[in-house]
Design a protein around this motif. Sequence first.
Motif, PDB file in Angstrom:
ATOM      1  N   GLY A   1       0.859  -1.113  -0.094  1.00 19.47           N
ATOM      2  CA  GLY A   1       0.089  -0.107   0.020  1.00 19.47           C
ATOM      3  C   GLY A   1       0.684   1.244   0.019  1.00 19.47           C
TER       4      GLY A   1
ATOM      5  N   TYR B   1       5.494   3.575  -1.974  1.00 17.46           N
ATOM      6  CA  TYR B   1       4.595   2.211  -1.618  1.00 17.46           C
ATOM      7  C   TYR B   1       5.460   1.346  -1.011  1.00 17.46           C
ATOM      8  CZ  TYR B   1       1.854  -1.592  -3.413  1.00 17.46           C
ATOM      9  OH  TYR B   1       1.181  -2.850  -3.329  1.00 17.46           O
TER      10      TYR B   1
ATOM     11  N   THR C   1      -4.457   1.063   1.481  1.00 13.19           N
ATOM     12  CA  THR C   1      -4.439  -0.174   0.720  1.00 13.19           C
ATOM     13  C   THR C   1      -5.654  -0.180   0.041  1.00 13.19           C
ATOM     14  OG1 THR C   1      -5.723  -1.503   2.451  1.00 13.19           O
ATOM     15  CG2 THR C   1      -3.314  -1.296   2.325  1.00 13.19           C
ATOM     16  N   SER C   2      -6.529   0.863  -0.386  1.00 14.11           N
ATOM     17  CA  SER C   2      -7.681   0.717  -1.190  1.00 14.11           C
ATOM     18  C   SER C   2      -8.093   2.206  -1.496  1.00 14.11           C
ATOM     19  CB  SER C   2      -8.832  -0.119  -0.484  1.00 14.11           C
ATOM     20  OG  SER C   2      -9.169   0.787   0.837  1.00 14.11           O
TER      21      SER C   2
END
Length: 853
Positions: A98, A104, A155-156
């Motif tokens: 993530g 990252y 992460t999303s």
Amino acid sequence: MNVLRTQLAGVSRRPARLLLTGLAMLVASFVVYATVLAQQITERTMLDGLSGTPAAVDLVVGGESETGNMPTITRADLARLQAVPGVAEAAGRTDFGGQTGSDYLNITADPGSGPLAVAHVTQGRYPSAPGEIAVTPRTADRMGLPVGSTVSLVTSWDDDGKPGKPVRLTVTGLADARDDYGSTAYAPTATILALSPDTTLFKVDLRLAPGADATAVRAELDRIVQSMPAPPEGAERALIRAGADVRTDEANRAASDLNELFAVVGMFVAIAVVAAGLVATSTFRIVFAQRMRQLALLRAVGAGRSSISRALAAEGALTGFVAGLVGVLGALAVGHALPPVLRAFDVAVSSPGVPLLPAVGVILLSVLITVLAVLAPAFSAAKVAPLEALRSASTTGGRRDIGKLRWAFGLLLTLMAAGAAAYVIANLPDRDAKNYTPGPMLLTVVVSGALAFFALMALGPVLVRPVLATVGWPLRRLGAVGRLAVGGVGGAPRRAAAVSVVVALGVTLIAGVVVTGASVRVLADREMASAVPADYELAANADERVPAALVDQAKASPDLAHVTPYRRLDTVTIGADESQLQATDLDMDALPTMKNIDVSAGTLAGIKPGAVAISGFATDLSGLAVGDTTTLTSGKKKLQVTVAAVLPDTGPLQSSLLLDPSDLTKLGAPATYSGLLADAAQSGEDGRTAGQKAMQQLVQGRTGLGVTVLADQRDQFNLILNGVLAVAIGLVGLTVLIAVVGVGTTTALSVVERVRESGLLRAVGLSRGGLRAMLTAESSLYGVIGATIGLILGVPYAWLSIKALGVNAPLALPVWQLAAVFLTLVIFTAVAGVLPARRASRVSPVAALATDG
């Protein structure tokens, strides 16, 4: 048979002469077998270092297939595989990552301890609870994640690009692993699956219990795999493979050029073997010349030419066998002793085996080369009439003519070499040639170089005297010792040529590597200046902009230097062509690397209001050249400009157009910046890390801004280039080593041959020190002659090779490096003559005058 026994008895009485005669082949045998062991060590080390599968893995379920696809293995599948009787341990492999700020972070599943672990904790502890990770040391430095720190991981993202709720993770330890890219973390498989329930495994490593039936275990695993649900589209059903096979495949993929690398190594080793053969031929010629009186006596008592030739060839075969055997044993000893020593310095190197067939092959090759080397001197020695051979041996080495046939052959080879070089020069590609294939031209260059070397071998005795007259002039000015040294070398031109030619071969290759390397480095600096103009880039995403206040903050940072903001416009067209190109107003004088940028035509200094530089791609689209006028369009804005310079490829920041800031504004570019470039204020890894942290602080809390460490790409390229050049020079050094051995051997045998001459010089007043200086100077002259010829050949052929490649690399002439090569070779050859000179100086004049020689 009696002649053979006589020769072998002479060898047994003087084993030192056998060692000197075969020394070059001993070194060559050592090098050849050491290369075999080096390849074995490299293959085993790569298997351990480049494979991501631990050595303890017996079976692997899943992994990358031949088509490059990955299977999907669920948590339930992992539990079933682990429950199979005979399976001692199972490690599920997956990864998850993530965004944290502008970086990252990738988290890889690993047990962290035991035989199946690839990560090993060096500080703190390995994660054991949910929400815990271990990071690599470089990741800790680059991302500011020491043990005990926490990191928030996004992460999303939703459909509008907004980040979801971040996951908070705690760093419990630092872990060493094979790969450390500065963005890697490790955690148990359960931790990763808990972070993302939808994540599946792509591989399961299995270790079997001692005594387990591998066939039965594999059959049960296969049954479980076949009972798994059909994989989704784009995935494949998991395969079951042996761990050793997977490790080999992974290592081969990671080092796909290994065989090609050792093919190149083999080529250089072959050159070294040829050099050893030349040195051996010269050595046998000197040895047989010293034994003319003995050979004459054998002829006088009835020995025929054929029997003498066979006896001398048998002596050569024995020399080759002993040299090959000692060389192989020496290489074997070094090959097995070196890895433990390296491991003591934390260099992970695997130990080799004992490859018997290559050992036998090396010894047979040594015998074959030595027999071939001895044939010509043996036939020449057998042809000498008894009365002629009874002359003093010391008078046999000074023959200066080479015969009409050798003259004609040498001149023919010279013409052929010049013709091949002329063909290459006539067909060299233009600067921007399209569809050029360098292979045939490079092959022609190699053929020309080989012909030139053979011509040098043929004409060497004739070339030695004029070269010696030039390079020996300073030595003659030093007094009687210098004049005697020059006269000693010039008095035996065949001997001098035989050794100097081998030195010239080594220097030619080294000079070629040095010049080519310097030229390629200049080309690489030019290309890196466009691709990697600075250590860091801070860029805005999409429609975001970099505020001027942030640029001022970067300029004020003590950890950053050469802070250069830029604007970019992505919608510029040239003339009637509708292709949208990228334009930038990057200041070409603000960054040190910008001075390395190459131009095909014009000059970058010509960029000003109304004058632009365009890339090679833009030139292909528009057909423009320097001095042409065209219209740039962006939306409804138009601007008439003149082409001031043409770049060979793309410009800095992958741009096609370099404009003055005022022109970019006229085309509609906003006043705020698209990004900025900066260098680290301090050199080294600490300075790089400090600079990166300063860049990350600039974007902290700001959305739409990201930082890229461009310097890592430049470092990786420089590391590869330096490694290639070091390996090339090391391989070429094999030939130089053989040449130095040849100089030492020739000087030692020359001392034996000229014992009477040395005694006479001592008798007329030359001191021991003077005799040592004379013989050492003679030895160094072999290096001077060879190095001079080598540089004369090496630099032009390096230039020809660079041009034949079809790249736009200039001829860089590293004068100081070439001078260092020259001086190093002279010193090495001088040192090679020190011991023989000391030995000669210890013989009393009375004893020397009483000898035959």
